[in-house]
Design a protein around this motif. Sequence first.
Motif, PDB file in Angstrom:
ATOM      1  N   UNK A 148       1.961   1.474   3.160  1.00 11.11           N
ATOM      2  CA  UNK A 148       1.774   1.522   1.703  1.00 11.11           C
ATOM      3  C   UNK A 148       2.941   2.257   1.049  1.00 11.11           C
ATOM      4  N   UNK A 149       3.361   3.378   1.640  1.00 18.09           N
ATOM      5  CA  UNK A 149       4.475   4.140   1.069  1.00 18.09           C
ATOM      6  C   UNK A 149       5.775   3.311   1.133  1.00 18.09           C
ATOM      7  N   UNK A 150       5.967   2.581   2.224  1.00 16.83           N
ATOM      8  CA  UNK A 150       7.164   1.738   2.357  1.00 16.83           C
ATOM      9  C   UNK A 150       7.189   0.679   1.256  1.00 16.83           C
ATOM     10  N   UNK A 151       6.015   0.062   0.998  1.00 16.68           N
ATOM     11  CA  UNK A 151       5.940  -0.947  -0.067  1.00 16.68           C
ATOM     12  C   UNK A 151       6.200  -0.295  -1.436  1.00 16.68           C
ATOM     13  N   UNK A 168      -5.112   2.627  -2.006  1.00 21.08           N
ATOM     14  CA  UNK A 168      -5.090   2.630  -0.539  1.00 21.08           C
ATOM     15  C   UNK A 168      -4.753   4.017  -0.001  1.00 21.08           C
ATOM     16  N   UNK A 169      -3.835   4.705  -0.686  1.00 20.43           N
ATOM     17  CA  UNK A 169      -3.460   6.049  -0.228  1.00 20.43           C
ATOM     18  C   UNK A 169      -4.627   7.025  -0.395  1.00 20.43           C
ATOM     19  N   UNK A 170      -5.340   6.895  -1.527  1.00 17.24           N
ATOM     20  CA  UNK A 170      -6.518   7.766  -1.745  1.00 17.24           C
ATOM     21  C   UNK A 170      -7.563   7.482  -0.654  1.00 17.24           C
ATOM     22  N   UNK A 195       5.813 -13.915  -0.448  1.00 17.27           N
ATOM     23  CA  UNK A 195       6.470 -12.737  -1.010  1.00 17.27           C
ATOM     24  C   UNK A 195       6.835 -11.760   0.081  1.00 17.27           C
ATOM     25  N   UNK A 196       6.488 -10.482  -0.148  1.00 11.27           N
ATOM     26  CA  UNK A 196       6.887  -9.444   0.799  1.00 11.27           C
ATOM     27  C   UNK A 196       6.039  -9.447   2.065  1.00 11.27           C
ATOM     28  N   UNK A 197       6.712  -9.200   3.189  1.00 14.30           N
ATOM     29  CA  UNK A 197       6.016  -9.087   4.480  1.00 14.30           C
ATOM     30  C   UNK A 197       5.071  -7.891   4.452  1.00 14.30           C
ATOM     31  N   UNK A 198       5.450  -6.863   3.671  1.00 12.15           N
ATOM     32  CA  UNK A 198       4.646  -5.642   3.615  1.00 12.15           C
ATOM     33  C   UNK A 198       3.239  -5.896   3.057  1.00 12.15           C
ATOM     34  N   UNK A 199       3.102  -6.912   2.204  1.00 12.66           N
ATOM     35  CA  UNK A 199       1.759  -7.221   1.673  1.00 12.66           C
ATOM     36  C   UNK A 199       0.836  -7.610   2.831  1.00 12.66           C
ATOM     37  N   UNK A 200       1.359  -8.447   3.734  1.00 10.70           N
ATOM     38  CA  UNK A 200       0.579  -8.857   4.907  1.00 10.70           C
ATOM     39  C   UNK A 200       0.287  -7.672   5.812  1.00 10.70           C
ATOM     40  N   UNK A 201       1.305  -6.810   5.991  1.00 13.11           N
ATOM     41  CA  UNK A 201       1.120  -5.643   6.868  1.00 13.11           C
ATOM     42  C   UNK A 201       0.101  -4.670   6.263  1.00 13.11           C
ATOM     43  N   UNK A 234      -5.290   4.848   9.932  1.00 13.89           N
ATOM     44  CA  UNK A 234      -5.036   5.538   8.656  1.00 13.89           C
ATOM     45  C   UNK A 234      -3.532   5.806   8.492  1.00 13.89           C
ATOM     46  N   UNK A 235      -2.904   6.310   9.550  1.00 14.84           N
ATOM     47  CA  UNK A 235      -1.463   6.602   9.485  1.00 14.84           C
ATOM     48  C   UNK A 235      -0.678   5.317   9.231  1.00 14.84           C
ATOM     49  N   UNK A 236      -1.076   4.253   9.927  1.00  6.94           N
ATOM     50  CA  UNK A 236      -0.403   2.953   9.746  1.00  6.94           C
ATOM     51  C   UNK A 236      -0.498   2.500   8.290  1.00  6.94           C
ATOM     52  N   UNK A 237      -1.733   2.540   7.731  1.00  6.44           N
ATOM     53  CA  UNK A 237      -1.936   2.081   6.346  1.00  6.44           C
ATOM     54  C   UNK A 237      -1.114   2.917   5.374  1.00  6.44           C
ATOM     55  N   UNK A 238      -1.118   4.246   5.567  1.00  9.71           N
ATOM     56  CA  UNK A 238      -0.382   5.141   4.668  1.00  9.71           C
ATOM     57  C   UNK A 238       1.123   4.867   4.736  1.00  9.71           C
ATOM     58  N   UNK A 239       1.653   4.727   5.948  1.00  6.18           N
ATOM     59  CA  UNK A 239       3.104   4.521   6.105  1.00  6.18           C
ATOM     60  C   UNK A 239       3.531   3.187   5.485  1.00  6.18           C
TER      61      UNK A 239
END
Lengths: 356, 145
Positions: free
Chosen positions: B49-52, B16-18, A160-166, B42-47
């Motif tokens: 997650x928001x993109x997804x 994840x954002x919480x 699926x989406x690459x973002x899931x892995x990221x 933390x910044x990486x995970x937040x960015x």
Amino acid sequence: MILQSLFLALGLQNLFLAFSGTFLGIIMGALPGIGATMTMALLLPFTYWMKADAALILLGAVYCGCVYGGSISAILLNTPGTPASAATTFDGYPMSKKGKGMTAIGISAMASFVGGVVGLFFLMTLSPVLAEISLKFGPSEFFMLTLFTFLVISFAVVKGSVFKGLIAIGIGLVLSTIGYDPVSGGLRFTFGITYLEDGIKLIPSIIGLFAVSEAFALSEKGGTIAESPDVHGNVLNGCKAVFRYPMTLIKSVLIGSGIGALPGIGVSAANLIAYVVSKSGSRHADEFGEGAEEGVIAPEASNNAVTATSLIPLLTLGIPGSAASAVLMGALMIQGLTPGASLFSTDGLITYTFFF
Amino acid sequence: METTRKRVEVGLIVFFLITSVLFYTQLGDYSSIAQKFPLLAIIYLAVISITRFIQLGKLKKEENSAVFFNRDFLTVLILVVLYLLLMPIIGFFLSTTIFLPMCMWLLNFRKKVVITILTLTTVTSIYFVFINIFNVPVPNSLLGF
């Protein structure tokens, strides 16, 4: 000296230790959460009274047995016994669900055997050359290799989406910050819970991710793991299947051997990288994740090649290539052996007996 | 309980954002060296997650398949949460002795003798392997057993 070592290795006591060590290793490896390092660490005190070659043979056999044993639970229960078998679950378990569990076990056994033998060949012949390359491996090289592993997992393994892995990488990175900070030594993100002070270790997280999720999935589905009531295939067919994919086998063994020789990376990365490389180069790439035979061959051949070549930096430079080889280094020191050039000259008889 | 794939993913992203915000609020308590790597993570995970989250907004209807959580799944989920919450209070052995038979019974496995044997074997073997052989402590109850 090599011939003399071969005869010593074929002695009754050494053969008994090799077989019993492998048997014990397979059982302990198949139990999720025990693994090679813990088993070897538990056995270490029993090697005090043994001769150096016998002690090394026992621990080496346990190490190899554990790495193979981990694939049994990975294939049948979707729970890798050791991190080395994490990628085996991707196709081994779908094979079990199709009723081809025994074929997958056969593939795993034969691929492991070939990987182990070729790895051992590299250990005996290429030790000095590979040791020189590993000496040039610094923090930046480790960082780039880890980044490469992250990216191939996101782009090639996750469906699926690459973002899931990221996102999965992000969660892993955040969780890895729990516990003691390696630089300042201060505690981070423990929220007053004592159990979190040591951080979240690899084995509990793997069991949580694979075994608990599988328990939930099974509770929802009901019934047994095998969706097919008939058990197709057998171990022998699995053994033969390995040789239908010679390129996958060769590539995976070479990947495993190369990664094993680099200190600190070890089996956890090798099986995933071999899986991804095999998938990208396969004509049946769309079958990966659905129970492809190549998907079992690649991680199994690579993780057993690693077990042998991970001893290269240990024996030549005194740098353990994995946690398990660090325990082996402890055994060497207990026996009064110093890792380095002397292992191949003055103590060469013991070293080559161990190799055989 | 029926929902959609999109809703499940949105729920996870919110979680994840919480988590990111919770971890971020803790950062002030640590030294500047100890803050650096977690801040990046933390910044990486937040960015990401928001993109997804934005990507999910553009999801086509045919890609948004239905997800169904049945009663057994929810039962096991609640039991596991209760098991983890009760373990520090009543200890590992008592909580496991209650959790295993309840779980099997609620998953429609009704063979009383087998349930009893499985529960006792599991608890006893864990005791011998982890406490006697490996010397690994398991959570005790508040009363110390």
